[in-house]
Every structure is written in C-alpha cells, then in structure tokens.
Write a protein that holds these residues in place. Structure first.
Motif, mmCIF file in Angstrom:
data_model
loop_
_atom_site.group_PDB
_atom_site.id
_atom_site.type_symbol
_atom_site.label_atom_id
_atom_site.label_comp_id
_atom_site.label_asym_id
_atom_site.label_seq_id
_atom_site.Cartn_x
_atom_site.Cartn_y
_atom_site.Cartn_z
ATOM 1 N N HIS A 165 0.829 -1.209 0.000
ATOM 2 C CA HIS A 165 0.000 0.000 0.000
ATOM 3 C C HIS A 165 0.869 1.267 0.000
ATOM 4 O O HIS A 165 0.574 2.243 -0.711
ATOM 5 C CB HIS A 165 -0.918 -0.018 1.235
ATOM 6 N N ALA A 166 1.971 1.245 0.791
ATOM 7 C CA ALA A 166 2.863 2.396 0.812
ATOM 8 C C ALA A 166 3.530 2.601 -0.543
ATOM 9 O O ALA A 166 3.676 3.735 -1.024
ATOM 10 C CB ALA A 166 3.903 2.232 1.905
ATOM 11 N N LEU A 167 3.903 1.486 -1.180
ATOM 12 C CA LEU A 167 4.505 1.604 -2.514
ATOM 13 C C LEU A 167 3.509 2.145 -3.533
ATOM 14 O O LEU A 167 3.846 2.971 -4.387
ATOM 15 C CB LEU A 167 5.049 0.242 -2.956
ATOM 16 N N ASP A 168 2.259 1.654 -3.451
ATOM 17 C CA ASP A 168 1.238 2.159 -4.370
ATOM 18 C C ASP A 168 0.988 3.657 -4.160
ATOM 19 O O ASP A 168 0.862 4.425 -5.122
ATOM 20 C CB ASP A 168 -0.067 1.370 -4.178
ATOM 21 N N ALA A 169 0.913 4.078 -2.887
ATOM 22 C CA ALA A 169 0.718 5.505 -2.605
ATOM 23 C C ALA A 169 1.915 6.328 -3.087
ATOM 24 O O ALA A 169 1.772 7.440 -3.608
ATOM 25 C CB ALA A 169 0.500 5.713 -1.104
ATOM 26 N N SER A 170 3.114 5.747 -2.922
ATOM 27 C CA SER A 170 4.309 6.443 -3.388
ATOM 28 C C SER A 170 4.287 6.608 -4.907
ATOM 29 O O SER A 170 4.614 7.675 -5.441
ATOM 30 C CB SER A 170 5.552 5.679 -2.949
ATOM 31 N N ASP B 195 1.769 9.307 -5.756
ATOM 32 C CA ASP B 195 2.331 10.645 -5.506
ATOM 33 C C ASP B 195 3.393 11.001 -6.539
ATOM 34 O O ASP B 195 3.530 12.167 -6.940
ATOM 35 C CB ASP B 195 2.929 10.702 -4.104
ATOM 36 N N GLN B 196 4.171 10.017 -6.982
ATOM 37 C CA GLN B 196 5.148 10.277 -8.037
ATOM 38 C C GLN B 196 4.478 10.694 -9.335
ATOM 39 O O GLN B 196 4.954 11.605 -10.026
ATOM 40 C CB GLN B 196 6.010 9.031 -8.257
ATOM 41 N N ARG B 197 3.345 10.024 -9.647
ATOM 42 C CA ARG B 197 2.611 10.426 -10.862
ATOM 43 C C ARG B 197 2.080 11.852 -10.731
ATOM 44 O O ARG B 197 2.145 12.647 -11.685
ATOM 45 C CB ARG B 197 1.466 9.432 -11.122
ATOM 46 N N VAL B 198 1.547 12.172 -9.524
ATOM 47 C CA VAL B 198 1.068 13.546 -9.311
ATOM 48 C C VAL B 198 2.217 14.547 -9.436
ATOM 49 O O VAL B 198 2.081 15.607 -10.074
ATOM 50 C CB VAL B 198 0.390 13.664 -7.927
ATOM 51 N N SER B 199 3.362 14.199 -8.857
ATOM 52 C CA SER B 199 4.521 15.090 -8.949
ATOM 53 C C SER B 199 4.955 15.269 -10.390
ATOM 54 O O SER B 199 5.307 16.375 -10.834
ATOM 55 C CB SER B 199 5.673 14.530 -8.113
ATOM 56 N N VAL C 261 2.456 17.538 -12.055
ATOM 57 C CA VAL C 261 2.649 18.930 -11.627
ATOM 58 C C VAL C 261 3.913 19.524 -12.238
ATOM 59 O O VAL C 261 3.924 20.668 -12.716
ATOM 60 C CB VAL C 261 2.698 19.010 -10.088
ATOM 61 N N ALA C 262 4.990 18.739 -12.234
ATOM 62 C CA ALA C 262 6.238 19.230 -12.831
ATOM 63 C C ALA C 262 6.064 19.497 -14.323
ATOM 64 O O ALA C 262 6.547 20.509 -14.860
ATOM 65 C CB ALA C 262 7.353 18.219 -12.596
ATOM 66 N N ALA C 263 5.336 18.574 -15.009
ATOM 67 C CA ALA C 263 5.086 18.794 -16.433
ATOM 68 C C ALA C 263 4.239 20.051 -16.654
ATOM 69 O O ALA C 263 4.489 20.834 -17.576
ATOM 70 C CB ALA C 263 4.393 17.566 -17.036
ATOM 71 N N GLY C 264 3.225 20.218 -15.777
ATOM 72 C CA GLY C 264 2.391 21.425 -15.895
ATOM 73 C C GLY C 264 3.185 22.698 -15.672
ATOM 74 O O GLY C 264 3.041 23.691 -16.401
#
Length: 479
Positions: A187-192, A195-199, A202-205
């Motif tokens: 679960h922690a890996l999935d959340a990580s 969050d990496q995809r969100v980051s 955001v970085a791409a945006g």
C-alpha cells in the motif's frame, strides 16, 4: 443619461487599465501558480519519502517475521533431534537459537510498540511473544526430562513445566502479521507511485507553464522592441523634419536679415544723400545769407549783428551735425578713399574721443573689395569701438586687417574688463547679434571671446571677391 454616459467611459478605462496591466497580472498569476506547484511538489516529495520509508520498514518487519518463524522451526528441529539422538550439541544449538528468537521478538516488539501502541497487531504480537517464551520454556523442560543428568540450559532461560504451546497458533499468527506487513508495504509503494505520478504531472504542468510564459515574454519583448523601434523611427523622422524646418527657417531668417541690412544700408545711403544734397544746400545758403546780412548790419546795428553772429555759430553746429550724421549713415571716407583709410580714420577718431592708446596693423596700401564686404567690415569695427567705449573701460585698443588665400580677416582687441560668458549667451545683445548676422549673411565667420588675461578679442573672417591692391598714396599722405 449621465450614468449611461459614464458606464462606457468606465468600461473603456477598465479595458485600458487591463491592457496596460495585463502582463503584470499574467506574471502575478504565473508566480502564484508556480509557487503553489512548488509547494505541491515539495509536499509530494515528503510524502513519497515517508511512504517509501514506511514500505522499507514494513518489508524489513516482514523479513524479521519470516526469520522468527524460521528460527522457531529450527528450535523445534533441534529439540526433536536431541530427543532422538541425545547429543548435547543439539542442546547448545537449541539454546543459541532460543537467544536469537528472543532477540528477534524483542526487535519486533519495539517496532509494534513504536508504530501502533494499543492496536490489534500490537495485541496479537504481545500474545505471540508470550507464547514464544512459553514455547522456549516448555521445550527446555522437555529436554531436561529426556536426560537424567542435568543439562546446560542456562542460555535457554527459565525452564517451565507448562503444557506445550500450540505451534499452529503461533505460525498462523505470524503468517497473519507477515501478510499485514506485506500489505502495508504494498500500500505504501502504491501511494508512493501515485504521488510520483502527481509530482510528474505537476512538474510537467509547471514546465509547460514556464514554456508558455517564456514564449509570451519573448513575444511581448518583441512587440515592445518593435514598438520602440517604430517610435524611434518616428522620432528620427520628426527630428529630421524639424531639422529641415529649422534649416529652412534659418535660411529664410538669414535671407531676411541680409535683406533688412541691405534695405537699411540703402535707406541710410539715400537719406545721407538727401541730407547732403537738400539739407546741406539749405544750411549753406542760409549761412551765406546770414553772413551777408551780418556784414551789412555789423556797423549800423551792433545788437542785430550779434544775434546774426550767434545764428552763424548755430548754423555751423548744424552743418557739423549734418556732416556727422551723414558720416554715421554712409561714411564718405569709405566711399571716397576705401576700407583701409576708413578704418584708420574711425580708429583715430575713437581713440581721440576715449583717450585710447591705439595699435594699428593695417595695410599701407588700400585693398579693393566688393562694396558689401567693405560695409560689413566697417560696421563691425564701428560697433566694436562703440562697445569698447561704452562697456570695456579700456585704455588700449588694437585693430588689424589682413588678406590672404581669398579671405580678409579683421581683428579688434582691447584691454578692458572683458566680455563674460553670460554676455555671450544673452539674446538681447543686439549689437553682437547684428555683427554675427551681418558677417554670416556674407558667408563669413564671427568669433568673440574673452582676452588673456582680460579684455575682449573679436576676429572676423570673410571671403573677398577681389584682392587687387591699389596704391593710394595721396589719401594716406593726407591722413
């Protein structure tokens, strides 16, 4: 009506304000978005680090639970082997394995107490830890019962005579805890990863926003540069038009000034001629008549003769005044004897009136110049002597005239108080302006400056039409 008229005006002002401030507003919004994105990225980075650390910790706990389960299996194997073979090495192996089991259980206990005190997992592991201790004690008691001689079981802890612990319960509980930790790690890996995809998004945006901002910035800079270039070209064009207009007006003013000077000289010449011809004849005739009457009445009427004598004196003064006015308007010595003689005469008369020491540097022979150049040089000298008499308080004045290379140069200097820079910049000094205009109208150069250490130096250079020298010894001798 008034409100309806004010509404479009307010909207126009608002639109103009928005156009003028649009770039600033866009930059402000972009900065806010960028800062917000950076905050999101930093938060996501911290969450990813925490989730990754939690996943590593859960994986480590899973490994420890598996190791504990393996150690318990070894513990049972050593116990069974001793019961079958009666070898004391198995007892030592059993005790050392028991020590490792207790150490692993202690590490896991610290982990569960630190992570979730009072939770179901903590209660389950606490129960498992007590069962493991009971399992080790029951095993040690079973080993001692199987051997009549005392065994070295100090490393196994206290041997208890409790009933054997249900190994299946311990294994099932350990498996359940291991599965929970594996699930937590996943679960922690999935959340990580989330969050990496969100980051990443955001970085791409932010990158896309910065690219758009750079494009808009360069576009706006290009527009500003083009606008400034157009304004500069317009200013240059206007400056050229103004320069042309100033040049044209200057030429017109120079032509007008030359025309006015020519008209003034012509009017002075005509007036001088009329004064000489008409007024001179009248004064001369009047003087002759009064002199005749004075001779006739000198003996018979002394009182009348005295009045006539006074009238003759007044007529002489009038004739002298007429002659002086004519000389100021159109110097006859310039017309009759030339420029050199006229300058010498003007300098001598001015020196006598003002008690100057005069330094002459004039040609011995007269020079032939065109009439307008001679008049211009004579007027400059006349105005210079007048200014020296009025303002300079000089005691020595020098005048020089030279001709060379198709140019004639006139120099006049005095040792007076000297002209100041402020006087050179004044626009109401008509004498200086008149001299400059007179010289410039003939294509010459007029220069006036303060002398060293004091005094005023005037230097005039004018083109001359003819430089033919004429020997005028008779006029020079008469002077």
């Amino acid at each position: 009506m008034r409100n309806s008229a004010q509404t479009p005006l307010a909207a126009t002002r608002l639109n103009a304000w928005m156009r003028n401030r649009s770039w600033a507003i866009a930059m402000t919004v972009a900065i806010v978005i960028t800062v917000g994105g950076l905050v999101i990225l930093e938060t996501a980075r911290e969450r990813i680090a925490a989730e990754y650390e939690s996943a590593l910790e859960a994986r480590d706990v899973t490994v420890q639970l598996s190791r504990l389960e393996s150690q318990l299996a070894q513990l049972s194997a050593y116990q069974s082997s001793f019961l079958l073979t009666k070898q004391t090495a198995n007892v030592q192996a059993y005790c050392s394995t028991a020590g490792r089991v207790r150490q692993t259980a202690q590490q896991l206990s610290v982990y569960y107490h630190r992570r979730e005190a009072g939770s179901a997992e903590l209660a389950s592991f606490t129960q498992i830890a007590s069962l493991i201790d009971a399992r080790i004690g029951a095993g040690a008691a079973a080993l001692q019962q199987a051997e009549p001689q005392p065994l070295a079981l100090s490393g196994c802890g206290t041997a208890t005579g409790a009933a054997p612990v249900d190994a299946g319960l311990v294994d099932n509980t350990l498996s359940l805890l291991r599965d929970n930790e594996a699930s937590r790690a996943q679960h922690a890996l999935d959340a990580s990863r989330a969050d990496q995809r969100v980051s990443t998004l955001v970085a791409a945006g932010l990158s896309a926003l910065n690219i758009v901002l750079f494009i808009l910035l360069f576009r706006n800079l290009g527009i500003q540069i083009d606008r400034q270039a157009r304004v500069q070209r317009q200013l240059i064009t206007q400056q050229e038009e103004l320069d042309q207009l100033v040049t044209e007006r200057t030429r017109q003013l120079e032509a007008l000034g030359w025309h006015l000077q020519a008209v003034s000289e012509n009017e002075k010449t005509q007036l001088a001629r009329e004064l000489h011809d008409e007024l001179g004849a009248i004064l001369t005739a009047s003087k002759m008549d009064v002199a005749w009457a004075n001779r006739k009445l000198k003996d018979s009427e002394p009182a009348i003769s005295e009045k006539l004598t006074r009238a003759l004196a007044n007529l002489d003064q009038g004739i002298a005044l007429k002659r002086r006015i004519i000389e100021d308007m159109r110097p006859t010595v310039l017309t009759n004897f030339g420029l050199v003689t006229a300058l010498r005469t003007l300098a001598d008369e001015s020196a006598q009136r003002n008690n100057w020491v005069l330094d002459l540097n004039l040609p011995k022979d007269d020079i032939q110049l065109d009439e307008q150049t001679e008049i211009a040089l004579f007027r400059v000298a006349q105005e210079s002597f007048t200014n020296a008499a009025k303002y300079a308080r000089a005691s020595r004045v020098s005048i020089g005239l030279q001709i060379a290379d198709g140019q004639v140069a006139l120099s006049i200097a005095d040792n007076g108080v000297g002209i100041t820079p402020a006087d050179l910049k004044r626009t109401h000094t008509h004498g200086l302006l008149g001299m400059r205009q007179r010289v410039a109208a003939h294509g010459g150069h007029f220069d006036i400056r303060r002398g060293v250490p004091n005094g005023t130096d005037i230097h005039v250079v004018m083109p001359c039409v003819s430089t033919t020298a004429s020997a005028l010894d008779a006029p020079s001798a008469s002077m």
